[in-house]
Write an enzyme that holds these catalytic residues in place. Structure first.
Site, PDB file in Angstrom:
ATOM      1  N   PHE A  10      61.882  65.534  39.848  1.00 43.99           N
ATOM      2  CA  PHE A  10      60.761  65.671  40.781  1.00 43.99           C
ATOM      3  C   PHE A  10      59.770  64.526  40.564  1.00 43.99           C
ATOM      4  O   PHE A  10      58.578  64.733  40.402  1.00 43.99           O
ATOM      5  CB  PHE A  10      60.108  67.049  40.580  1.00 43.99           C
ATOM      6  CG  PHE A  10      59.371  67.550  41.789  1.00 43.99           C
ATOM      7  CD1 PHE A  10      59.986  67.651  43.028  1.00 43.99           C
ATOM      8  CD2 PHE A  10      58.046  67.953  41.680  1.00 43.99           C
ATOM      9  CE1 PHE A  10      59.311  68.115  44.136  1.00 43.99           C
ATOM     10  CE2 PHE A  10      57.348  68.430  42.785  1.00 43.99           C
ATOM     11  CZ  PHE A  10      57.979  68.510  44.014  1.00 43.99           C
ATOM     12  N   GLU A 148      73.420  58.083  51.020  1.00 44.18           N
ATOM     13  CA  GLU A 148      72.696  57.077  51.819  1.00 44.18           C
ATOM     14  C   GLU A 148      71.541  56.447  51.028  1.00 44.18           C
ATOM     15  O   GLU A 148      71.302  55.243  51.106  1.00 44.18           O
ATOM     16  CB  GLU A 148      72.159  57.716  53.105  1.00 44.18           C
ATOM     17  CG  GLU A 148      71.406  56.768  54.022  1.00 44.18           C
ATOM     18  CD  GLU A 148      72.250  55.569  54.461  1.00 44.18           C
ATOM     19  OE1 GLU A 148      73.336  55.789  55.008  1.00 44.18           O
ATOM     20  OE2 GLU A 148      71.830  54.425  54.247  1.00 44.18           O
ATOM     21  N   VAL A 151      71.479  52.921  48.608  1.00 38.42           N
ATOM     22  CA  VAL A 151      71.468  51.515  49.039  1.00 38.42           C
ATOM     23  C   VAL A 151      70.428  51.328  50.144  1.00 38.42           C
ATOM     24  O   VAL A 151      70.539  51.913  51.223  1.00 38.42           O
ATOM     25  CB  VAL A 151      72.863  51.082  49.582  1.00 38.42           C
ATOM     26  CG1 VAL A 151      72.864  49.610  49.956  1.00 38.42           C
ATOM     27  CG2 VAL A 151      73.952  51.356  48.553  1.00 38.42           C
ATOM     28  N   GLY A 205      55.835  52.309  43.479  1.00 41.43           N
ATOM     29  CA  GLY A 205      57.046  53.150  43.456  1.00 41.43           C
ATOM     30  C   GLY A 205      58.297  52.396  43.872  1.00 41.43           C
ATOM     31  O   GLY A 205      59.309  53.009  44.195  1.00 41.43           O
ATOM     32  N   GLU A 208      62.429  50.486  39.422  1.00 42.01           N
ATOM     33  CA  GLU A 208      63.121  51.546  38.690  1.00 42.01           C
ATOM     34  C   GLU A 208      62.260  51.970  37.495  1.00 42.01           C
ATOM     35  O   GLU A 208      61.344  51.247  37.093  1.00 42.01           O
ATOM     36  CB  GLU A 208      64.458  51.013  38.156  1.00 42.01           C
ATOM     37  CG  GLU A 208      65.430  50.590  39.223  1.00 42.01           C
ATOM     38  CD  GLU A 208      65.813  51.733  40.150  1.00 42.01           C
ATOM     39  OE1 GLU A 208      66.351  52.739  39.677  1.00 42.01           O
ATOM     40  OE2 GLU A 208      65.572  51.624  41.359  1.00 42.01           O
ATOM     41  N   ASP A 219      70.086  46.360  39.424  1.00 45.03           N
ATOM     42  CA  ASP A 219      69.963  47.332  40.517  1.00 45.03           C
ATOM     43  C   ASP A 219      70.746  46.836  41.744  1.00 45.03           C
ATOM     44  O   ASP A 219      71.539  47.570  42.337  1.00 45.03           O
ATOM     45  CB  ASP A 219      68.470  47.520  40.859  1.00 45.03           C
ATOM     46  CG  ASP A 219      68.262  48.359  42.098  1.00 45.03           C
ATOM     47  OD1 ASP A 219      68.392  49.586  42.000  1.00 45.03           O
ATOM     48  OD2 ASP A 219      67.996  47.789  43.167  1.00 45.03           O
ATOM     49  N   LYS A 223      74.288  48.281  43.694  1.00 44.24           N
ATOM     50  CA  LYS A 223      74.441  48.470  45.143  1.00 44.24           C
ATOM     51  C   LYS A 223      75.634  47.673  45.674  1.00 44.24           C
ATOM     52  O   LYS A 223      76.331  48.130  46.585  1.00 44.24           O
ATOM     53  CB  LYS A 223      73.148  48.061  45.863  1.00 44.24           C
ATOM     54  CG  LYS A 223      71.991  49.005  45.543  1.00 44.24           C
ATOM     55  CD  LYS A 223      70.656  48.447  45.985  1.00 44.24           C
ATOM     56  CE  LYS A 223      69.521  49.340  45.513  1.00 44.24           C
ATOM     57  NZ  LYS A 223      68.219  48.698  45.630  1.00 44.24           N
ATOM     58  N   GLY A 321      60.695  52.837  47.923  1.00 49.36           N
ATOM     59  CA  GLY A 321      59.437  53.539  48.196  1.00 49.36           C
ATOM     60  C   GLY A 321      59.618  55.037  48.260  1.00 49.36           C
ATOM     61  O   GLY A 321      60.711  55.540  48.487  1.00 49.36           O
TER      62      GLY A 321
HETATM   63  N1  HSE Z   1      64.149  49.658  42.487  1.00 45.85           N
HETATM   64  C1  HSE Z   1      64.863  49.643  43.716  1.00 45.85           C
HETATM   65  C2  HSE Z   1      64.383  48.490  44.568  1.00 45.85           C
HETATM   66  C3  HSE Z   1      64.632  50.946  44.409  1.00 45.85           C
HETATM   67  O1  HSE Z   1      63.364  47.887  44.223  1.00 45.85           O
HETATM   68  O2  HSE Z   1      65.024  48.138  45.555  1.00 45.85           O
HETATM   69  C4  HSE Z   1      65.633  51.245  45.470  1.00 45.85           C
HETATM   70  O3  HSE Z   1      66.924  51.247  44.976  1.00 45.85           O
END
Ligand code: HSE
Length: 341
Positions: A10, A148, A151, A205, A208, A219, A223, A321
């Site tokens: 959460f 979904e 990515v 936000g 990661e 990251d 993806k 976000g």
């Molecule tokens: N930390 C990732 C980014 C979040 O900045 O794209 C979404 O995967």
């Protein structure tokens, strides 16, 4: 019948989803005949709560925002028992991403699917490391495993290739796959310091839990693996993808790019070779200002799909976000609900 939801994790995305569900409750019912109850929430900071008839979601958000512990509907079940024993139809796995082991998320997804609950996740660990195994368990139990949100947040990517682009063969996918680094590169161009801008990306936000994953390209690499395996049917592992992040880009490099009418972008790429193999890579590239990707700034992402029937199709949208990833979860919840009607 009401869709019963369990939210595991959460944090930013979990709360983002909860806020959307509450604010759009009437709209979702009117437009999609979608009604829901959140019956379980598990979070290592706020505790585990369960009410088979539905939790007081507004109160849960309030508690989480004030960084307190849940005090109503507390259950003694640990997270795994909660997933196994709760009456949810769908489990939203929204804990932190661990692209090395997959972390507890792997087990959360497995237990949910094995006990006949669909899983919707924005967690790249299960999707990048164990997609085919988890999808098999889902198929065996006649439930869904939807990813979904893994990515480019809620910007449709996986659903685009499975829905509107179905029938096209995709030979290449290339673009900006990480919001944090794109935001950082955009702000650094305006003169902002690397560490200061990383802190802002965390506060917004985008980053990661451990931002090393963003700035080192891990990251984006996760993806790339998801796109290769889920969209192109490859069997890539993380170690198969060459990866370089943005940590070595200096203000001198940024100045050099400006002088050459270019700018730096962290580019992820997946490509089918002539012999049918799929290769992936992540690396910073100096892109000419006249190139369409050069205009994609901030936390926005963009991907170009090279297809046989349509040529190039490009989608541009938010890549990170709270609300943007919360929406990705909602869109998968709605699609499962539509299918099961
Ligand atoms: N930390 C990732 C980014 C979040 O900045 O794209 C979404 O995967």
């Amino acid at each position: 019948m009401k869709n019963r939801i369990a939210i595991i994790g959460f944090g930013t995305v979990g709360q983002g989803l909860a806020e959307i569900l509450l604010s759009k409750k009437e709209f979702l019912q009117k437009k999609y005949n979608y009604t829901f109850e959140v019956v379980a929430i598990s979070d290592f900071a706020y505790g585990n709560v369960y009410n088979s008839k539905g939790l007081d979601l507004e109160d849960c958000i309030k508690v989480a925002k004030s960084k307190k512990k849940f005090s109503k509907d507390i259950t003694k079940w640990d997270t795994t028992s909660l997933i196994r024993k709760c009456n949810a139809d769908v489990v939203c796995e929204l804990t932190y991403t661990d692209l090395t082991t997959g972390g507890p998320a792997i087990n959360h997804c497995k237990v949910a699917l094995e006990t006949g609950k669909s899983v919707v996740t924005s967690n790249k660990g299960p999707a990048a490391l164990y997609y085919s195994k988890l999808k098999k368990i889902a198929d065996k139990n006649d439930v869904d495993f939807k990813i979904e949100g893994t990515v480019v947040a809620g910007t449709p990517i996986i659903n685009l290739t499975e829905g509107p682009l179905a029938g096209c063969e995709i030979s290449k996918i290339r673009g900006i796959l990480n919001g944090t680094t794109n935001y950082m590169l955009s702000e650094m161009e305006k003169g902002m310091d690397y560490n200061a801008v990383l802190k802002v990306a965390q506060d917004l936000g985008y980053a990661e839990a451990d931002p090393t994953g963003d700035v080192e390209g891990y990251d984006a690499r996760g993806k790339v693996v998801i796109l290769a395996n889920v969209v192109m049917g490859a069997k890539l592992e993380i170690k198969d993808v060459e990866c370089q992040g943005i940590t070595k880009i200096t203000s001198k490099d940024i100045e050099k790019a400006k002088k050459e009418n270019s700018r730096w972008k962290l580019i992820g790429s997946v490509e089918k070779t002539k012999d049918g193999n799929v290769i992936g890579s992540v690396a910073p590239e100096m892109i000419s200002l006249s190139h369409p990707l050069a205009g994609v700034m901030g936390a926005t992402n963009a991907l170009t799909f090279t297809t046989d029937l349509l040529g190039d199709v490009t989608i541009v949208g938010p890549g990170a976000g709270r609300q943007q990833t919360g929406f990705a979860i909602l869109t998968d919840l709605l699609s499962i609900n539509k299918k099961n009607k």
